[in-house]
Design a protein around this motif. Sequence first.
Motif, PDB file in Angstrom:
ATOM      1  N   VAL A 119       0.843  -1.195   0.000  1.00 56.73           N
ATOM      2  CA  VAL A 119       0.000   0.000   0.000  1.00 56.73           C
ATOM      3  C   VAL A 119       0.882   1.251   0.000  1.00 56.73           C
ATOM      4  O   VAL A 119       1.734   1.422   0.870  1.00 56.73           O
ATOM      5  CB  VAL A 119      -0.922  -0.017   1.236  1.00 56.73           C
ATOM      6  N   SER A 120       0.675   2.118  -0.953  1.00 55.42           N
ATOM      7  CA  SER A 120       1.411   3.377  -1.010  1.00 55.42           C
ATOM      8  C   SER A 120       1.223   4.161   0.282  1.00 55.42           C
ATOM      9  O   SER A 120       0.159   4.121   0.912  1.00 55.42           O
ATOM     10  CB  SER A 120       0.930   4.209  -2.196  1.00 55.42           C
ATOM     11  N   SER A 121       2.265   4.900   0.668  1.00 54.63           N
ATOM     12  CA  SER A 121       2.209   5.666   1.910  1.00 54.63           C
ATOM     13  C   SER A 121       1.068   6.683   1.912  1.00 54.63           C
ATOM     14  O   SER A 121       0.602   7.089   2.978  1.00 54.63           O
ATOM     15  CB  SER A 121       3.542   6.376   2.154  1.00 54.63           C
ATOM     16  N   ARG A 122       0.590   7.077   0.746  1.00 55.92           N
ATOM     17  CA  ARG A 122      -0.504   8.055   0.707  1.00 55.92           C
ATOM     18  C   ARG A 122      -1.803   7.468   1.264  1.00 55.92           C
ATOM     19  O   ARG A 122      -2.721   8.216   1.627  1.00 55.92           O
ATOM     20  CB  ARG A 122      -0.709   8.560  -0.719  1.00 55.92           C
ATOM     21  N   TYR A 123      -1.907   6.120   1.325  1.00 55.18           N
ATOM     22  CA  TYR A 123      -3.111   5.478   1.857  1.00 55.18           C
ATOM     23  C   TYR A 123      -2.846   4.778   3.188  1.00 55.18           C
ATOM     24  O   TYR A 123      -3.722   4.066   3.694  1.00 55.18           O
ATOM     25  CB  TYR A 123      -3.641   4.421   0.883  1.00 55.18           C
TER      26      TYR A 123
END
Length: 308
Positions: free
Chosen positions: A269-273
């Motif tokens: 999961v990308s850090s933005r989520y």
Amino acid sequence: MSLCVTFLGTSGAVPTTQRNTSAVFVRREGDRLLFDCGEGTQRQMMRFGTGFAVSHVFVTHLHGDHVLGIPGLLQTMDFNERDDPIAVHVPAGTRREVERLVGATGTDPDFPVRVHGVEAGDVALSADDYEVRAFDTDHDARSVGYALVEDDRKGRFDRERAEELGVPVGPKFQRLHAGEAVELEDGTVVEPDQVVGDPRPGRTVVYTGDTRPTGATVEAAEDADLLIHDATFADDNAGRAGQTGHSTAASAAEIANRAGAERLALVHVSSRYAGNPTPLEREAREIFEGRRAFVPDDGDELDVPYPE
């Protein structure tokens, strides 16, 4: 026969305060398997109580967020006076790089560390009643995914039918269930297929590592009980996903649908989520209808039951 998955690291390339880098621990009865080993994996193993008794590590590719935990984990095993060998399976053509990584601290563990290169189609591990098979993935590095596939189980034994046929309760039941014909006192021969049902499927757990959506994953994950798939981005970043060799949650769900998988775990999961994976889950669930799609948190455990 227990089969339990512990998500040790569910973040993308950058760890966050909520999520560590990639690592998935699988416990199948007495066997302990680790899929990828990002930085800090050993601490996650302590934090979530998996222990270090891993016999095989399966590496999908050599990006740091998937392998930088290997030296530390091996050193900790060495400090704990481990004697048992450990096998590290890596994409073909990367064995020497991993061997150098193992020796990066200038000392070798006192237990055997065996690094094996695997290609798509290879059986990386052949155990008594399951295999771990490598399959093609599509990332911007040499990469493979892995499918843990159990053998079919024996069909159900029909005790009532056996007794109707005159089979005495006792050892002849076991022999029939094992596939051996038995002879009764009157000379009648009872065949296994008279009292044993069709073979029942075992379980399948598939882990892609980092990848764009591929037909090879669909094939590997056919009727899988659990598909653990790259879902780095939501669909509004589909272009970036393709450029960087990753998948969106929506494309992971499409793969799971095509494969007929039972459950879909969205990882990397990308850090933005990291603090709010709701957009990923929402997109996947709109496509993966009738089944369960979810973003696991670090430390989540999932028991994988038999299909029926």
